[in-house]
Design a protein around this motif. Structure first.
Motif, PDB file in Angstrom:
ATOM      1  N   ALA A 257      51.356  52.196  -0.288  1.00  0.00           N
ATOM      2  CA  ALA A 257      52.112  53.240  -0.981  1.00  0.00           C
ATOM      3  C   ALA A 257      52.780  52.688  -2.236  1.00  0.00           C
ATOM      4  O   ALA A 257      53.324  51.574  -2.231  1.00  0.00           O
ATOM      5  CB  ALA A 257      53.151  53.828  -0.040  1.00  0.00           C
ATOM      6  N   GLN A 258      52.740  53.470  -3.295  1.00  0.00           N
ATOM      7  CA  GLN A 258      53.253  53.045  -4.593  1.00  0.00           C
ATOM      8  C   GLN A 258      54.584  53.733  -4.898  1.00  0.00           C
ATOM      9  O   GLN A 258      54.907  54.783  -4.337  1.00  0.00           O
ATOM     10  CB  GLN A 258      52.240  53.395  -5.683  1.00  0.00           C
ATOM     11  CG  GLN A 258      50.876  52.743  -5.505  1.00  0.00           C
ATOM     12  CD  GLN A 258      50.907  51.242  -5.702  1.00  0.00           C
ATOM     13  OE1 GLN A 258      51.205  50.772  -6.799  1.00  0.00           O
ATOM     14  NE2 GLN A 258      50.610  50.489  -4.645  1.00  0.00           N
ATOM     15  N   PRO A 259      55.381  53.156  -5.811  1.00  0.00           N
ATOM     16  CA  PRO A 259      56.606  53.836  -6.238  1.00  0.00           C
ATOM     17  C   PRO A 259      56.275  55.233  -6.762  1.00  0.00           C
ATOM     18  O   PRO A 259      55.305  55.426  -7.483  1.00  0.00           O
ATOM     19  CB  PRO A 259      57.127  52.927  -7.353  1.00  0.00           C
ATOM     20  CG  PRO A 259      56.539  51.594  -7.079  1.00  0.00           C
ATOM     21  CD  PRO A 259      55.193  51.853  -6.478  1.00  0.00           C
ATOM     22  N   GLY A 260      57.076  56.195  -6.357  1.00  0.00           N
ATOM     23  CA  GLY A 260      56.835  57.568  -6.780  1.00  0.00           C
ATOM     24  C   GLY A 260      55.981  58.378  -5.833  1.00  0.00           C
ATOM     25  O   GLY A 260      55.832  59.596  -6.017  1.00  0.00           O
ATOM     26  N   ASP A 261      55.401  57.746  -4.802  1.00  0.00           N
ATOM     27  CA  ASP A 261      54.580  58.493  -3.856  1.00  0.00           C
ATOM     28  C   ASP A 261      55.416  59.384  -2.944  1.00  0.00           C
ATOM     29  O   ASP A 261      54.888  60.320  -2.332  1.00  0.00           O
ATOM     30  CB  ASP A 261      53.737  57.538  -3.008  1.00  0.00           C
ATOM     31  CG  ASP A 261      52.557  56.955  -3.772  1.00  0.00           C
ATOM     32  OD1 ASP A 261      52.253  57.465  -4.861  1.00  0.00           O
ATOM     33  OD2 ASP A 261      51.940  55.988  -3.274  1.00  0.00           O
ATOM     34  N   GLY A 262      56.717  59.091  -2.826  1.00  0.00           N
ATOM     35  CA  GLY A 262      57.603  59.975  -2.078  1.00  0.00           C
ATOM     36  C   GLY A 262      57.741  59.677  -0.600  1.00  0.00           C
ATOM     37  O   GLY A 262      58.278  60.513   0.141  1.00  0.00           O
TER      38      GLY A 262
ATOM     39  N   ALA B 190      58.206  49.975  -3.232  1.00  0.00           N
ATOM     40  CA  ALA B 190      58.249  51.435  -3.156  1.00  0.00           C
ATOM     41  C   ALA B 190      59.336  51.954  -2.224  1.00  0.00           C
ATOM     42  O   ALA B 190      59.546  53.168  -2.158  1.00  0.00           O
ATOM     43  CB  ALA B 190      56.883  51.954  -2.665  1.00  0.00           C
ATOM     44  N   ASN B 191      60.030  51.070  -1.521  1.00  0.00           N
ATOM     45  CA  ASN B 191      61.028  51.471  -0.528  1.00  0.00           C
ATOM     46  C   ASN B 191      62.366  50.816  -0.849  1.00  0.00           C
ATOM     47  O   ASN B 191      62.598  49.669  -0.476  1.00  0.00           O
ATOM     48  CB  ASN B 191      60.547  51.054   0.871  1.00  0.00           C
ATOM     49  CG  ASN B 191      61.538  51.412   1.961  1.00  0.00           C
ATOM     50  OD1 ASN B 191      62.481  52.169   1.753  1.00  0.00           O
ATOM     51  ND2 ASN B 191      61.325  50.857   3.145  1.00  0.00           N
ATOM     52  N   PRO B 192      63.276  51.511  -1.535  1.00  0.00           N
ATOM     53  CA  PRO B 192      64.557  50.903  -1.931  1.00  0.00           C
ATOM     54  C   PRO B 192      65.365  50.373  -0.752  1.00  0.00           C
ATOM     55  O   PRO B 192      66.140  49.423  -0.908  1.00  0.00           O
ATOM     56  CB  PRO B 192      65.277  52.055  -2.640  1.00  0.00           C
ATOM     57  CG  PRO B 192      64.194  52.958  -3.131  1.00  0.00           C
ATOM     58  CD  PRO B 192      63.117  52.872  -2.085  1.00  0.00           C
TER      59      PRO B 192
END
Length: 844
Positions: A501-506, A429-431
């Protein structure tokens, strides 16, 4: 009027000066009245029979060749001999003697680095006739000197004499004793050795080699002496260079003068996570030997007590100051400094501003007398070490808990830990974490928070692993929540990154990292706020009220991991209030991350060493999350209370939750997790047994005597919520032996299961003196609480009978499955299981 502490500081500073050389014209001094006659003059540094004949003239001992450093205790080097000049004013005063490792043997590994403390003891110098004795004094039993029982306390806690030194000369003013300490530090002295008995066994130490050992330096400072020794041992299995058969290390002995008047202590409470010192006070008017336990903390006193009493923020008389090691790489100094000063905002909750500061160590030009070994200074050291860790120890007064100084250590290779953890736990989730070269801002943020965590230890705070359970799992997916609170209610938790935290959670990169929280505000206020009370005893009502009348959003909670073993909320590396839900989100992220490891860790011209490391650590960390779920089985939640508080201290995790945990583990661990072994990784690093090893570890943990003992005890304690032991074992067996054609992973687990049952029916003999976990001892606040249950004595429990019953069932089922099996491997497996069980039930 200056305080006793200020007067003491003035005396010591007046006695100290820059390094000097004794004057050749030093006059022969007259010994004090009653001292023995001076012997004929002898050569400088004389020992043996000459030393035993009595003191000599000062100028004959401390000659013109002496190199002298003046401090509270002045130190001299005359040729190859070392002398302490102990003033009469410090005889009988309390010192803390700290043995530290200053040079770690190559290849030693572990978490030991330069500066690590090995041993601490309270010592006193005492004169007896023509000798000065060094005594190790127990602080475990006390009584006020005015009470009759004080005599008995002294008689039953006689101090050990760890050194005896003939008086070589009297000081030039006849108010000090010059003693030769060379042999005390140069020989293999247990009180100063860098290797304890366990280390000597591990390295096969045969003898101490005096010919290759020596004193490297003796330094004197206003409140401490620092002695460095190079110690060499002849060893059969040294940590490096096995052909050399040698272990060489450098140790550092610190003699730190303690305040003449101890700081007023603050009573500890098992419900607040502070390190503590304890003692038995025989002078208390109670009908038992009563223990007292005090927290460790710095002495913070407001400059303006009246303004402080009005509720204004006030600077302390003496702030806590940390100096940065000059060896700290310039790139990272900013983050180390910020990590220290993160605590400023927390101390404001206790009424202090600018309570803690970080400074660069001055250069020799700026301050020629500054030295990192001076006990007046606390240091954040940067260790050039392959160890992946950081530590936050402190040196404290064992009489009161006052922290005197501390040395934080950041191990250089710890950046490697966080590089890996950021990728494993947040990469999905964190690039910013999808690289082996983490951006400086993100790596710096993790470093800053690690330093903050270690400073927390140096402020007196323990780990608080239960804090993360205060946060709902779903809140950890919210940017607005994580931006304020991070991942746990305290920086002292082992909750490092947000793996929920998931991808897209911001979430932004910093939102994935831990930070100080409301528990830290509470704990620092509880431990450091000045309370208007006449005594430490009188403070206790206020401290108790702060605990029991909390109004915050996240009420402070603490229970040590030792005390709360088996509490699923009190675990390392976990997040949130629901282990099953948290591990579900974790699994979703790991399933995204692992297929990308090849791309994230590969570079032209490089092999797959980094891929192997990240892959194996990822598997281990994911199985760690599975163990968070496993702790729910046989779980007991522990919330420490005192008599006037309502509710139970120990609560069994409800049966339905335990069954849900077993179902989760059956689906994710017992059923072979093939997704953990993608072909793209296996083809590059080769086959690995990390998955099967970790699977076996989880299953083994589900059949430990401690867990099974908690299940059995819960039936007697809370039959409504308990998961009956026999029912649990039947459910677990059913999950493991599900199906007649198991794959290779399940076949291994079935063999592990049978081996664990064998361990239950053939337990080791209980040690003499009764079952483990018995016995008394201990005291203080924590002693009012005991673990819910310890591992049972197997031979006296139901476990062997239940295990034997299961083995008979497995034997019967395995024989039937072998007859029905089609494949050769499956048939061989079931026959082997049946034969193994036969050997267990009917050993030859």
């Amino acid at each position: 009027m200056p305080s006793p502490r200020e007067l003491l500081a003035g005396v010591l500073l007046a006695a100290s000066a820059t390094t000097a050389t004794a004057s050749p014209a030093a006059a022969q001094q007259t010994p004090p009245a009653g001292a023995p006659a001076q012997p004929p003059a002898e050569g400088a540094g004389a020992t043996g029979a000459a030393a035993r004949r009595g003191p000599r003239p000062y100028a004959q001992v401390i000659t013109a060749r002496a190199h002298t450093e003046r401090g509270g205790i002045t130190v001299h080097r005359v040729d190859d001999r070392y002398f302490f000049e102990v003033p009469d004013s410090l005889v009988g005063r309390d010192f803390l003697m700290v043995t530290r490792v200053a040079g770690v043997p190559a290849g030693a590994g572990g978490f030991q680095s330069a500066g690590s403390s090995l041993n601490e003891r309270l010592i006193r110098w005492e004169r007896v006739n023509d000798r000065v004795l060094l005594k190790s004094v127990s602080t475990g039993a006390v009584a006020d000197d005015s009470l009759p029982i004080a005599r008995s306390v002294a008689q039953n806690n006689y101090p050990a004499i760890i050194g005896a030194f003939p008086i070589a000369a009297f000081g030039r003013d006849s108010a000090a004793y010059v003693i030769d300490v060379t042999d005390f530090f140069a020989n293999d002295n247990p009180a100063t050795s860098g290797l304890d008995a366990n280390s000597r066994r591990a390295y096969g130490v045969r003898r101490y080699d005096a010919a290759r050992s020596y004193i490297s330096s003796v330094r004197g400072f206003p409140i401490n002496i620092e002695v460095r020794q190079v110690q060499t041992f002849d060893a059969a299995t040294p940590p490096s260079d096995p052909d050399g058969a040698t272990v060489t290390m450098e140790t550092r002995q610190s003699f730190v003068l303690l305040p003449k008047t101890p700081m007023r202590p603050r009573y500890a409470d098992a419900r607040v996570g502070y390190f503590s010192v304890d003692r038995v006070n025989y002078g208390l008017d109670v009908q038992k030997a009563e223990s007292q336990e005090f927290i460790t903390r710095w002495r913070l006193e407001p400059k303006d007590p009246a303004a402080y009493a009005r509720g204004e923020l006030v600077e302390p008389v003496k702030p806590i100051v940390y100096y940065l090691d000059p060896a700290t790489p310039t790139r990272w100094k900013r983050y180390v400094r910020e990590g220290v000063e993160n605590w400023q905002q927390v101390f404001e909750k206790a009424g202090f501003k600018n309570a803690i500061l970080a400074k660069d160590a001055p250069t020799k030009t700026e301050d020629p007398d500054f030295d990192l070994d001076d006990a007046r200074y606390s240091i954040v050291r940067w260790a050039a070490s392959l160890t992946r860790n950081a530590t936050g120890p402190h040196t404290h007064d064992p009489r009161s808990g006052e922290i005197i100084n501390s040395e934080i250590t950041w191990y250089h290779n710890h950046m490697r830990s966080y590089r890996n953890w950021l990728m494993m736990e947040t990469g999905a989730a964190n690039p910013s974490a999808r690289t082996l070269d983490i951006p400086e801002e993100l790596m710096g943020e993790t470093m800053r928070q690690v330093i903050t965590h270690e400073i927390g230890h140096a402020l007196g705070l323990q780990h608080n692993m239960i804090a993360s359970a205060s946060f709902p799992v779903d809140s950890l997916r919210s940017p607005s929540f994580t931006r304020v609170y991070g991942v746990s209610a305290t920086i002292m938790d082992y909750a490092r990154q947000n793996y929920i935290a998931q991808p897209g959670d911001g979430l932004q990169p910093k939102d994935f990292i831990r930070r100080v929280g409301p528990f830290d505000d509470f704990a620092i206020n509880w431990g450091y706020r000045v309370i208007a009370a006449p005594s430490a005893e009188a403070e206790r009502a206020t401290l108790h009220r702060w605990l029991t009348q909390q109004t915050g959003v996240f009420p402070y909670r603490f229970a040590s991991q030792q005390l709360a073993a088996g509490d699923p909320r009190n675990q390392t590396e976990d997040l949130g209030d629901d282990p099953i839900k948290a591990s579900t989100f974790s699994t979703m992220n790991y399933k995204r991350m692992i297929p990308n490891l090849v791309a994230w860790t590969s570079a032209p011209g490089e092999d797959y060493t980094e891929l192997r490391e990240l892959y194996e650590e990822s598997v281990s960390r994911w199985f760690g999350n599975m163990n968070h779920v496993a702790t729910m089985i046989g779980g007991v939640e522990v919330d420490l209370k005192t008599a006037e508080q309502s509710g139970a201290v120990y609560r069994v995790v409800p049966k339905a939750r335990q069954q849900a945990a077993l179902a989760f583990l059956s689906a994710n661990v017992v059923a072979t997790p093939a997704w953990l072994s993608p072909s793209g990784i296996v083809q590059r690093i080769g086959p690995s047994n990390v998955v099967s090893t970790r699977q076996a570890g989880v299953l083994t943990s589900l059949l430990t005597p401690a867990r099974l003992g908690r299940l059995a005890e819960s039936e007697r304690y809370d039959a409504v919520n308990a998961y009956p032991l026999a029912e649990y074992m039947a459910d677990l067996k059913r999950a493991v032996f599900n199906g007649s054609a198991p794959d290779a992973g399940r076949r291994q687990l079935q063999r592990v299961y049978v081996q664990r049952l064998e361990a239950l029916i053939t337990p080791p003999t209980a040690p003499a003196g009764g079952p483990p976990g018995g016995g008394g001892g201990g005291g203080g606040a924590a002693a009012r609480f005991t673990p819910f249950v310890t591992a049972p004595v197997l031979a006296q429990s139901d476990l062997p009978a239940l295990a034997r019953l299961q083995l008979r069932d497995i034997q019967r089922e395995a024989r039937a499955a072998a007859l029905a099996s089609v494949g050769a491997t499956t048939r061989a497996h079931w026959s082997d299981i049946a034969d193994r069980v036969s050997a267990m039930l009917e050993p030859k």
